[in-house]
Design an enzyme around this catalytic site. Structure first.
Site, PDB file in Angstrom:
ATOM      1  N   SER A   1       3.448   5.462   1.630  1.00  0.00           N
ATOM      2  CA  SER A   1       3.254   5.657   0.192  1.00  0.00           C
ATOM      3  C   SER A   1       2.304   6.840  -0.029  1.00  0.00           C
ATOM      4  CB  SER A   1       2.754   4.355  -0.437  1.00  0.00           C
ATOM      5  OG  SER A   1       2.830   4.409  -1.828  1.00  0.00           O
TER       6      SER A   1
ATOM      7  N   GLU B   1      11.578   2.792   0.247  1.00  0.00           N
ATOM      8  CA  GLU B   1      10.616   1.820   0.768  1.00  0.00           C
ATOM      9  C   GLU B   1      11.054   1.290   2.134  1.00  0.00           C
ATOM     10  OE1 GLU B   1      10.071  -1.125  -2.306  1.00  0.00           O
ATOM     11  OE2 GLU B   1       8.805   0.221  -3.487  1.00  0.00           O
TER      12      GLU B   1
ATOM     13  N   HIS C   1       8.625   5.378  -2.403  1.00  0.00           N
ATOM     14  CA  HIS C   1       9.220   4.294  -3.214  1.00  0.00           C
ATOM     15  C   HIS C   1      10.423   4.871  -3.965  1.00  0.00           C
ATOM     16  CE1 HIS C   1       5.543   1.829  -2.682  1.00  0.00           C
ATOM     17  NE2 HIS C   1       4.894   2.956  -2.887  1.00  0.00           N
TER      18      HIS C   1
END
Lengths: 339, 339
Positions: free
Chosen positions: A172, A242, A215
């Site tokens: 992330s 993800e 994401h």
């Protein structure tokens, strides 16, 4: 159905991150040896370490994190050092990651809580990073991560460890922070109007003018990546789903895990109103961006911005054999002379 | 910031659907005249009517529906005939649309409830369609719409009315049904794995090998459109956002409303594993699709699959003027002879 394109064997992608190979800690008879208390580093210092770029929502048992653990030898005692500085609560995140690593079978884990700039100057933490077999950068806010570590002793140790061959995994925000230029904020609303896009410097450990979004499928971020590439056509957008990793070694990135990696190349963009759009005066209009999708097991050539299959196929293109009649060359020569 | 591309005036787009012009029912002094009980059709039968393709979630006061009402002269008494056959409950949808039109200021509305095949053979309904100034196809299931009307008297009347110049507006499934090839089902899960994609024949009133997807930004459908174009590279994907219209006249489509229209052109696709992917054996991998975004006020050339600005700019490209020295031509001639 038309078949306008070759279908090639993806197996060549194995070169990017050979996940099936042993990691040097398995004996000849195939049984794992006891974990050494101080594992030998797997890197020989001759090349930068691999980068394992994960799109967030990491499954402790998944292939994406598994790839990092494998490259770091973490299940055989390799030392993982975590950095949770991107998190809104670095201590809490450190506890969570310790649990994730334990579930994944990695116990030699240290996560110093670097929650402010003065702790990023801590010599002991810098030394800890240099001793790591693998470094994890957790999620949160990539701008906070870069601004806390950038230029600090810990930040320099991170770069030096990677340059010396240590595998670095970012998930992330931790992945988004690793490029030269990073992207944050500026999520479009559902009609594509942007709000306060941030583009700034990152750690720069991944080159190739890449900019990473994470994401990706899950948060419907293609429009945001389109926007940043339309505005900066020399950048290459990489959107990572993800629990999916782009594992970069040299100029090749292999996709591992549940989802895909989307690339956006703006070098061919022919028209856009990105500036007008950034000022909120108009919705984005452009033609066109090259968009490709890289599924698991395939490799992407970051230098060429192309599937490695295609780069290799081009390099080995042969002239199509032509069977010619006896006097064909003579006629061909006449045709050239006459034309 | 680099500027690799021209920024052109979008005003030329007005030709696609000139929304600012009167509709022939306004007197010279600018005041609207009383609505005639039987309005004169606005079309002269020399060309097919415009298509107003809306991505669903139509705002009764929005520009997208407003464009249809304008082209049909609906606020000046032009007759709107609605078809709610795509709906799971055609009667209920007919009541809802009547309310929407009333809110939008259109009162001359008739919506026959064609909920099964035998009603699609009703001569009176077919005649009603031929008498319309504008035809609306509501949302629901595009396969149900096409299979109920296809080849019926009402279906033929729909095509004939459009061919004679009547404006046809489709929203959501009503838009998706208008191409030669239509797409339904087959939403990917969040990791891009497809489930039961349906590709079949549609009404064929929009050519150009287009295939339409709706609720586009809102339902994160780019991956679905990627998939269908990757599998059928000759098709052109058009993804229309909610409350947004692509208003097609001839080979030009102008974007009107709140969102954007995304186009996906697969003619340049160089590698994909769509077949393997459709069998569920692998995630989609491809390089590359051309993807462009058309914002409100811009026009798209469906024939060239390119922003009309760019098509026009190319058509008017002039040779770059070069100032040459006295003997430059002489040297140039020598160079050609020598080379």
């Amino acid at each position: 159905m038309p078949d306008h394109h070759d279908r090639l064997d993806p197996a060549q992608g194995e070169t990017a991150a050979d996940l099936s190979s042993g990691d040097g800690k398995t004996s000849a008879n195939g049984k794992a040896q006891p974990a050494p208390s101080v594992p030998h580093p797997r890197h020989d210092g001759s090349a930068p370490g691999p980068l394992v770029l994960i799109g967030g929502a990491t499954d402790p048992q998944g292939d994406a994190l598994g790839c990092f653990l494998h490259l770091a030898g973490a299940r055989q005692g390799g030392k993982i050092v975590g950095i949770t500085t991107a998190s809104a609560n670095p201590l809490h995140s450190a506890q969570e990651w310790t649990e994730v690593f334990a579930q994944a079978g990695a116990d030699n884990v240290e996560i110093p809580v670097i929650d402010r700039r003065d702790r990023a100057q801590d010599r002991a933490i810098a030394a800890l990073l240099r001793s790591a077999d693998g470094i994890l950068l957790g999620g949160g806010d990539q701008v906070q991560l870069v601004s806390t570590l950038g230029g600090s002793r810990v930040g320099r140790a991170l770069r030096e460890a990677h340059a010396a061959g240590v595998v670095v995994c970012g998930t992330s925000a931790g992945a988004a922070a690793l490029t030269e230029t990073i992207l944050a904020g500026g999520e479009p609303d559902e009609y594509g109007q942007m709000h306060e896009m941030y583009i700034g410097p990152g750690f720069g450990m991944l080159g190739f003018r890449a900019v990473i979004d994470t994401h990706f499928a899950q948060r419907r971020r293609l429009q945001r990546l389109f926007m940043v590439v339309a505005q900066n056509p020399e950048l290459m957008g990489l959107g990572i789903d993800e629990d999916t990793a782009l594992v970069v070694q040299g100029h090749l990135g292999k996709v591992v895990g549940r989802g895909s990696v989307t690339f956006v190349d703006g070098r061919g963009v022919r028209f856009d109103n990105a500036e007008e759009c950034m000022r909120g005066e108009a919705p984005l209009t452009l033609s066109y961006l090259r968009v490709g999708i890289i599924g698991a097991r395939y490799s992407f050539n970051l230098q060429e911005r192309e599937l490695e299959n295609l780069v290799r196929a081009r390099a080995h293109e042969e002239e199509t054999p032509v069977v010619r009649g006896e006097r064909a060359e003579e006629f061909a020569a006449r045709s050239v002379a006459g034309g």
